[in-house]
Design an enzyme around this catalytic site. Structure first.
Site, PDB file in Angstrom:
ATOM      1  CB  CYS A  19       2.303   3.187  11.207  1.00 40.65           C
ATOM      2  SG  CYS A  19       1.802   2.270   9.780  1.00 40.65           S
ATOM      3  CG  ASN A  40      -5.267   3.892   9.078  1.00 39.11           C
ATOM      4  OD1 ASN A  40      -5.725   4.906   8.563  1.00 39.11           O
ATOM      5  ND2 ASN A  40      -4.109   3.884   9.674  1.00 39.11           N
ATOM      6  N   GLY A  46       0.806  -1.211   0.000  1.00 37.00           N
ATOM      7  CA  GLY A  46       0.000   0.000   0.000  1.00 37.00           C
ATOM      8  C   GLY A  46       0.842   1.265   0.000  1.00 37.00           C
ATOM      9  CB  THR A  47       3.944   2.187   1.822  1.00 39.12           C
ATOM     10  OG1 THR A  47       3.392   1.930   3.118  1.00 39.12           O
ATOM     11  CG2 THR A  47       4.884   3.379   1.894  1.00 39.12           C
TER      12      THR A  47
HETATM   13  N1  PLP Z   1      -2.822   3.114   3.774  1.00 41.23           N
HETATM   14  C1  PLP Z   1      -3.566   2.725   4.806  1.00 41.23           C
HETATM   15  C2  PLP Z   1      -4.909   3.357   5.033  1.00 41.23           C
HETATM   16  C3  PLP Z   1      -3.107   1.736   5.690  1.00 41.23           C
HETATM   17  O1  PLP Z   1      -3.862   1.364   6.725  1.00 41.23           O
HETATM   18  C4  PLP Z   1      -1.826   1.158   5.444  1.00 41.23           C
HETATM   19  C5  PLP Z   1      -1.273   0.141   6.355  1.00 41.23           C
HETATM   20  O2  PLP Z   1      -1.573   0.121   7.536  1.00 41.23           O
HETATM   21  C6  PLP Z   1      -1.094   1.596   4.336  1.00 41.23           C
HETATM   22  C7  PLP Z   1      -1.625   2.573   3.527  1.00 41.23           C
HETATM   23  C8  PLP Z   1       0.248   1.027   4.027  1.00 41.23           C
HETATM   24  O3  PLP Z   1       0.148  -0.255   3.446  1.00 41.23           O
HETATM   25  P1  PLP Z   1       1.382  -1.261   3.475  1.00 41.23           P
HETATM   26  O4  PLP Z   1       1.518  -1.754   4.874  1.00 41.23           O
HETATM   27  O5  PLP Z   1       1.004  -2.351   2.524  1.00 41.23           O
HETATM   28  O6  PLP Z   1       2.580  -0.514   3.009  1.00 41.23           O
END
Ligand code: PLP
Length: 377
Positions: free
Chosen positions: A321, A149, A69-70
């Site tokens: 995080c 989240n 996601g990042t």
């Molecule tokens: N965006 C949201 C809303 C998230 O909750 C998260 C992860 O907690 C991310 C992005 C990041 O995703 P990833 O952990 O796959 O990098």
């Protein structure tokens, strides 16, 4: 153990593991190789891309596989903004994930973009009038998350898109938390770019995808061999792509059960709210079906979390995080919560298999844990 922290990450599902296994072992080829092993990998990757595209209601060529996601958020925000000659103005909210906030900040610091933040109400819903007032002819991108989240609130993305598109501004939405729970169909959501991440829906960590509408120019972040039609160089994670496609297929098959899950979740919320000092965070209705989040006056969220863990219930006190940091949640403080109250946050994110009995037991455990932390027993 009752694991109620699915927003942080999920276990890899057996069907997903079985689907990806061949591409880690016998069929381990590099999809760019021209021999048979390579061709088999390329075929699996193409098939996975078609299935992920179908979850987006899109064409296969509109899917870029990423490491999660990042990366999908970074690619959408930096990639679209840097390729868009329209202007240097971004619109987002203060309650986005760090992957979005930091990407916007990067564009501000290194490329002179101006970043505007839309107002939200205390439940985290975007104020559409505030949004309308911020849009400008030189706005290059709007990036607003589909579902939050920490507080589970779902944004009115179709309305946001309609307003932005009226003056030709593209919209990206971070759907990392929505994937598996809400439709990702771009024909319904309307967004021009949509980020998802495998590990939130039963695929492994390290795979994600970005839907990006056909004709939108995208500046790549990773340069190299030109994979992913030049949008994302690097040997493709074939097994991960197969895993993501399989997890999305399973989520689609099981979508019928989500209304009942939401009803069990609502019963859980009602029980927990009977605990003195407890308040719901996020929107009471427009929220993810598996998500319940609270603040509890006078008790540290971390302390309640530890007490719950002793009782076999695993949750989070905010986003994974931010866990371990003493700072209050940036989401809750942006919504106007006092920092002390924000430090009392509790987040329960259930799996589809969470039963009513398990939720009732968890609610009882919350009552006990809060009692212990308050020094009552
Ligand atoms: N965006 C949201 C809303 C998230 O909750 C998260 C992860 O907690 C991310 C992005 C990041 O995703 P990833 O952990 O796959 O990098």
């Amino acid at each position: 153990m009752q694991y109620f922290d699915h927003a942080a990450t999920t276990p890899v599902r057996r069907e997903v593991l079985e689907a990806m296994w061949p591409y880690l072992t016998g069929d381990f080829g590099n999809p760019s190789s021209t021999h048979e092993l390579g061709e088999r990998a390329a075929h699996a990757l193409a098939d996975a891309r078609t299935r992920v595209a179908s979850a987006f209601g899109a064409r296969a060529a509109e899917v870029v596989f990423t490491s999660g996601g990042t990366e999908a958020d970074n690619l959408a925000i930096k990639g679209i903004s840097l390729a868009n000659p329209r202007g240097r103005h971004l619109i987002t909210t203060r309650i986005e994930h760090e992957a979005v906030l930091e990407s916007c900040d990067y564009l501000h610091r290194l490329h002179g973009f101006e970043v505007s933040f839309v107002d939200t109400d205390r439940s985290g819903r975007v104020d559409l009038d505030s949004f309308r007032a911020l849009l400008r002819p030189d706005t290059s991108l709007v990036t607003i998350m589909f579902a939050n989240n920490e507080i589970g609130t779902v944004q009115p993305i179709p309305e946001i898109v309609q307003i932005a598109h009226a003056i030709g501004v593209p919209v990206h939405t971070d759907a990392v938390q929505a994937a598996g729970w809400l439709t990702l169909d771009q024909r319904v959501i309307g967004a021009d770019a949509i980020s998802i991440s495998g590990h939130k829906l039963g695929a492994p960590k390290g795979i994600g995808a970005l839907y990006i509408r056909g004709r939108i120019p995208l500046e790549p972040l990773l340069h190299g061999g030109g994979q992913e039609r030049g949008a994302r160089s690097g040997t493709e994670n074939v097994a991960g792509a197969v895993a993501l496609a399989t997890a999305l297929d399973l989520a689609k098959q099981e979508a019928g059960g989500l209304t009942e899950l939401a009803a069990r979740r609502d019963a859980f919320i009602r029980t927990v709210l009977q605990i003195p000092g407890m308040q719901l965070t996020g929107h009471p209705e427009d929220r993810l079906p598996q998500h319940a989040s609270f603040c509890c006056l006078g008790v540290s969220g971390e302390a309640v979390l530890l007490e719950l863990e002793r009782r076999g219930v695993v949750i989070s006190s905010g986003s994974a995080c931010a866990a371990g940091r003493d700072e209050p949640s940036h989401v809750l403080t942006a919504l106007g919560y006092d920092p002390d109250l924000a430090r009392t946050a509790l987040r329960f994110t259930f799996g589809t298999d969470a039963t009513g009995d398990q939720l009732a037991e968890a609610a009882q455990a919350v009552r006990e844990a809060v009692g212990v932390v308050r020094g009552g027993s």
